[in-house]
Write an enzyme that holds these catalytic residues in place. Structure first.
Site, PDB file in Angstrom:
ATOM      1  N   GLU A  78      69.521  40.454 -11.185  1.00 38.28           N
ATOM      2  CA  GLU A  78      69.186  40.399 -12.602  1.00 38.28           C
ATOM      3  C   GLU A  78      70.218  39.679 -13.458  1.00 38.28           C
ATOM      4  OE1 GLU A  78      71.141  44.562 -11.972  1.00 38.28           O
ATOM      5  OE2 GLU A  78      69.861  43.180 -10.854  1.00 38.28           O
TER       6      GLU A  78
ATOM      7  N   HIS B 294      60.822  43.818 -11.859  1.00 40.48           N
ATOM      8  CA  HIS B 294      62.039  44.618 -11.705  1.00 40.48           C
ATOM      9  C   HIS B 294      63.226  43.919 -12.365  1.00 40.48           C
ATOM     10  CE1 HIS B 294      64.570  47.496  -9.264  1.00 40.48           C
ATOM     11  NE2 HIS B 294      65.475  46.564  -9.533  1.00 40.48           N
ATOM     12  N   GLU B 295      63.391  42.638 -12.062  1.00 39.23           N
ATOM     13  CA  GLU B 295      64.559  41.928 -12.579  1.00 39.23           C
ATOM     14  C   GLU B 295      64.454  41.700 -14.085  1.00 39.23           C
ATOM     15  OE1 GLU B 295      66.866  41.974 -10.526  1.00 39.23           O
ATOM     16  OE2 GLU B 295      65.595  42.380  -8.802  1.00 39.23           O
TER      17      GLU B 295
ATOM     18  N   GLU C 114      68.948  50.944 -11.351  1.00 41.19           N
ATOM     19  CA  GLU C 114      67.966  50.528 -10.347  1.00 41.19           C
ATOM     20  C   GLU C 114      66.731  51.430 -10.349  1.00 41.19           C
ATOM     21  OE1 GLU C 114      68.135  47.756  -9.202  1.00 41.19           O
ATOM     22  OE2 GLU C 114      70.246  47.248  -9.393  1.00 41.19           O
TER      23      GLU C 114
ATOM     24  N   ALA D 177      66.578  40.200  -5.017  1.00 36.93           N
ATOM     25  CA  ALA D 177      66.733  39.408  -6.232  1.00 36.93           C
ATOM     26  C   ALA D 177      67.881  40.011  -7.019  1.00 36.93           C
ATOM     27  CB  ALA D 177      65.446  39.414  -7.057  1.00 36.93           C
TER      28      ALA D 177
END
Length: 872
Positions: free
Chosen positions: A294, A327-328, A350, A292
């Site tokens: 961001e 996470h994103e 990250e 994915a």
């Protein structure tokens, strides 16, 4: 180097001309743009043609000119440049393809202050899943449809439009998309204007203008054009959120939306800062090289990591969706709002998002015990960081290839583990206050790694920079050796670097870390900072077991002396799940490294027959799989019996699925079932799995997804040609992305060389997307019996793979060569890569090849004694 100051050094009063000009160009940094002029705003208009995979566009760039000049240097790649002007006056534009540079020259010098550069251009919607690219899917009628979409990280925005394509050059982006009638489009900002036009030669078109972004880096720009569908927006504290997808998949959006809404609210509370943009679109794409991305307000995903049916998916498949969505969204603050100055800092972006995804997932579903299962990911980082060819977490990044090599397990899993270790040392609230302070202090700006440590140090009063510098700037991690004193009242802790092959060390320098060590004994936990080679810790209860790395969150391995180890053997019930997991994981690492034999390891594992936690069983099964690769056919039945004996009590106790059982109990049942069938070759389990798989295809017959997944693996590992064709058909007709991948990857598990080669051939067909094909080949090469055949196939198709697959997947594709451990295969692999390097992953390839040698040494060292032990 500790920091990259990006000092402007190239533009002064303008470039010289003629031969002097050529010499001047040669003085430019080949990877960094000169900073004499910087952008503050882009107005971009793009017109993609999906039918012939092309696009045309214009960009107007507002510049701040710091030094009078007649030459501007920016980035462009794979574009055809048309007209160019600066301040309305025509300028020349030369594309230097080998450097991804566009050199714009004006007839007269441009004075300091504001300037406007206008450029027209054209490009190709490429098939490499980078920049502005094409993604395809088949609609309900079987016709191929095209989506134009983007992936700009790290240095591919230059493939969509000319720009200053470095993270420090933040600007506002105003995006307008001119699209064919019947299509839809999204971008970073919300849509603010839509105009339909009639054109004589090109039919009706729609021009969509999107709201300006906040100031941000080019790698976060995104736009998607195609036959897109969107869910109704859900308001999240004033920010509308939607899930965007191709037609026909709206029924798979509810779970991802629920996760997104929860996480966006949770992050706003955690950071203490409102979401920094206007809206959030979560877009599932049919083709996507990464997991994915961001992009501010327009987050893109592989479909399997966003679109899911909870009724037919496993806990792990759902957890992946939660992890990746979290996470994103975490990046919207840590990465988008506050951005690293240069790509050497990508690790912190990250690593922090990895840390936050686990924290958010743990808040969303506490019953999943996400911090415990994160131990498995930490082990993946240990495996690489225990090699001589590992790297420091942060290191100098110069070229785009260097940058691409940063997206690895050390950046994500080691980095996230180090942040977790720091948080556990400081306390959750103290750590959180430091993060909030950092984000507030540097909003809309660029930072270096030390800025975070300094912010947390200023709010906590702890020596954060001293601790973290010892972990970030040197490779590897320590082994903490624990020895009880002669009088039994204290223990000595000592540290030295842990290497799987100590003889491989190229740098004999003794390393030292500042290690937060938690020691549990007699109901008391003591925390010390081990910042020398040795320290002593007094025991609260000299007769009680001692647990070092109490809680299990430290990024180090532990070796106990015989006395302390014997105490632990009888106290497994007093340890938490992650502590027991670490005990097994450390034992497997000791076996790979040669300080524990495979026979001793197998005997140790058999002490865990009473274990009932999924995470610990994961570590046990990983070790059993490793042992299985050391065993020849003669001894295999005896090993399979040992596996069945170990697994069956826990499997029998779990029994049939219960409506009120936890997700982790169901997950454990699936793991034990697949272990008994694949590693144990339990005939009853194999027959049961065939029945389960058959039942799962019957209408209205709901079989527990964990059992379906386990049965798929067991049937594949023990299956026939008919089973293969059934799973292949299941992949081609699956109704969800998770079912599709489950059956695709099962094609790599058959114990038949012809079928494994058939799978490899299938991976290169149009039926398997290039985002998935490298992983199919990697798993085929990991096949216990027929990996060598898959390796031969990869060698024969090396040129094809490098031409067709995304560049960031090539090193991942070959990762399984580390499992090819006969002397002949080791020599063959090593020789092949002498002639076929992977320039975008030089360090990763070194690590794979070193681990292959270590695995080969384990086989040579332990195979004979393990064989003798099993058949005795």
């Amino acid at each position: 180097m500790a920091a990259d100051s990006h000092t402007p050094s190239h533009l002064s009063s303008g470039a010289p001309s003629g031969s002097a000009e050529s010499a001047w160009l040669d003085t430019l940094d080949p990877y960094r743009l000169p900073a004499g002029a910087t952008p503050n705003r882009y107005d971009i208009r793009l017109r993609p043609a999906l039918d012939d995979s092309t696009f045309i566009g214009t960009v107007s760039i507002q510049l701040d000119v710091a030094i009078e000049t007649d030459t501007f240097v920016l980035n462009a790649a794979e574009l055809t440049i048309g007209e160019c002007s600066v301040n309305g006056t025509p300028a020349t534009a030369e594309l230097v393809e080998e450097a991804d540079r566009l050199i714009v020259r004006t007839a007269a010098p441009i004075a300091t202050g504001s300037a406007t550069m206008n450029i027209s251009f054209a490009g190709i919607l490429n098939d490499k899943l980078r920049g502005f690219y094409r993604s395809t899917y088949n609609d309900a009628n079987g016709a191929e449809q095209v989506i134009a979409t983007t992936q700009m990280q790290s240095t591919d925005c230059r493939r969509a439009f000319p720009c200053w394509d470095e993270p420090e050059f933040k600007a506002v982006f105003g995006i307008t998309l001119d699209i064919a009638d019947g299509l839809n489009a999204i971008s970073n900002g919300p849509e603010i204007e839509r105009v339909t036009t009639e054109e004589n030669n090109d039919g009706r078109r729609t021009v969509i203008r999107f709201a300006d972004t906040m100031t941000m880096s080019t790698y976060l720009v995104a736009f998607i054009v195609g036959q897109l569908e969107m869910t109704a927006p859900t308001d999240v504290n004033g920010s509308p959120m939607r899930v965007v997808h191709i037609p026909g998949k709206s029924h798979l959006t509810d779970f991802g939306m629920d996760v997104g809404v929860f996480c966006l609210k949770w992050f706003e509370e955690y950071y203490g800062i409102p979401y920094p943009s206007d809206k959030v679109d979560l877009a599932g794409l049919p083709d996507f090289a990464a997991g994915a991305m961001e992009n501010l307000g327009c987050i893109t995903f592989r479909e399997s990591l966003l679109l899911v049916d909870p009724a037919t998916s496993t806990q792990n498949e759902q957890q992946l969706v939660v992890d990746v969505v979290a996470h994103e969204l975490a990046h919207m603050w840590f990465g988008d709002l506050v951005t690293m100055r240069w790509w050497n800092g990508i690790w912190l972006n990250e690593a922090f998002a990895t840390f936050m995804e686990i924290a958010a997932c743990d808040a969303y579903r506490p019953d999943w015990e996400r911090w415990t299962s994160f131990g498995l990911e930490r082990s993946a980082a240990f495996d690489v960081d225990a090699l001589d060819s590992t790297r420091s977490v942060e290191f100098e990044v110069r070229s785009p290839a260097d940058c691409e090599g940063m997206f690895d397990v050390l950046t994500y899993q080691k980095g996230g583990s180090l942040l977790r270790m720091l948080e556990q040392y400081l306390g959750e609230q103290t750590f959180r206050e430091g993060v909030s302070h950092y984000l507030g202090l540097h909003s809309y700006k660029n930072t270096e790694t030390n800025d975070l440590w300094d912010a947390i140090e200023s709010t906590s009063g702890e020596p954060v920079r001293r601790i973290m510098d010892s972990w970030i700037w040197q490779p590897g991690f320590p082994l903490i050796t624990v020895t009880i004193s002669d009088d039994g009242t204290s223990i000595e802790l000592s540290q030295q670097r842990f290497l799987l092959n100590p003889e491989s060390a190229t740098d004999p320098t003794e390393q030292m870390w500042v290690v937060p060590v938690h020691v549990s004994n007699g109901g008391t936990t003591t925390t010390v900072l081990l910042d020398s080679t040795h320290t002593t810790v007094a025991l609260a209860d000299p007769a009680a077991p001692v647990i070092v790395n109490a809680g299990g969150h430290g990024f180090y391995r532990v070796a106990y002396d015989a006395t302390l180890r014997s105490r632990l053997a009888g106290a497994l019930g007093d340890m938490n799940t992650l502590e027991r997991y670490s005990l097994v994981d450390d034992a497997w690492a000791a076996t790979v490294g040669g300080s524990l034999s495979s026979v001793e390891l197998l005997t140790f594992l058999e002490e865990f027959g009473d274990e009932r936690e999924h995470a610990v069983w994961q570590a046990i099964v990983i070790a059993l799989r490793g042992i299985s690769r050391l065993i020849d056919d003669d001894a295999l039945p005896a090993f399979q019996l040992r596996v069945r004996t170990l697994v069956q009590p826990a499997l029998a106790e779990l029994g049939e699925p219960q409506a009120d059982e936890s997700d982790l109990a169901a997950k454990l049942r699936g793991l034990l079932l697949s272990t008994a069938g694949v590693l144990g070759r339990d005939e009853f389990v194999i027959d049961l799995c065939r029945d389960l798989l058959e039942s799962s295809t019957e209408p209205d017959n709901a079989v527990d997804p964990e059992l379906v997944a386990a049965a798929t693996s067991v049937v594949a590992a023990t299956g026939t040609v008919a089973d293969y064709e059934r799973l292949q058909h299941g992949f081609l007709t699956a109704s969800t992305p998770q079912e599709q991948l489950r059956q695709l990857y099962a094609l790599t598990e058959f114990d038949d060389e012809a079928l494994i080669l058939r799978t490899c051939e299938f991976a290169l067909t149009d039926n398997v997307k290039t985002q998935n094909a490298p992983f199919v080949l990697r798993m085929a090469m990991a096949n216990r019996r027929h990996g060598a055949a898959a390796w031969g196939f990869i060698k024969d198709n090396w040129e094809h793979a490098n031409k067709e697959f995304p560049t960031n997947t090539i090193s991942r594709m070959v990762d399984s060569v580390k499992l090819l451990t006969t002397p002949e295969l080791v020599a063959d692999v090593q020789m092949f890569f002498v002639e076929h390097p992977i320039p975008q992953a030089v360090k990763t390839l070194d690590q794979i090849l070193e681990r292959q040698g270590i695995n080969a040494a384990l086989l040579a060292r332990d195979a004979a004694s393990l064989h003798a032990h099993l058949i005795s």
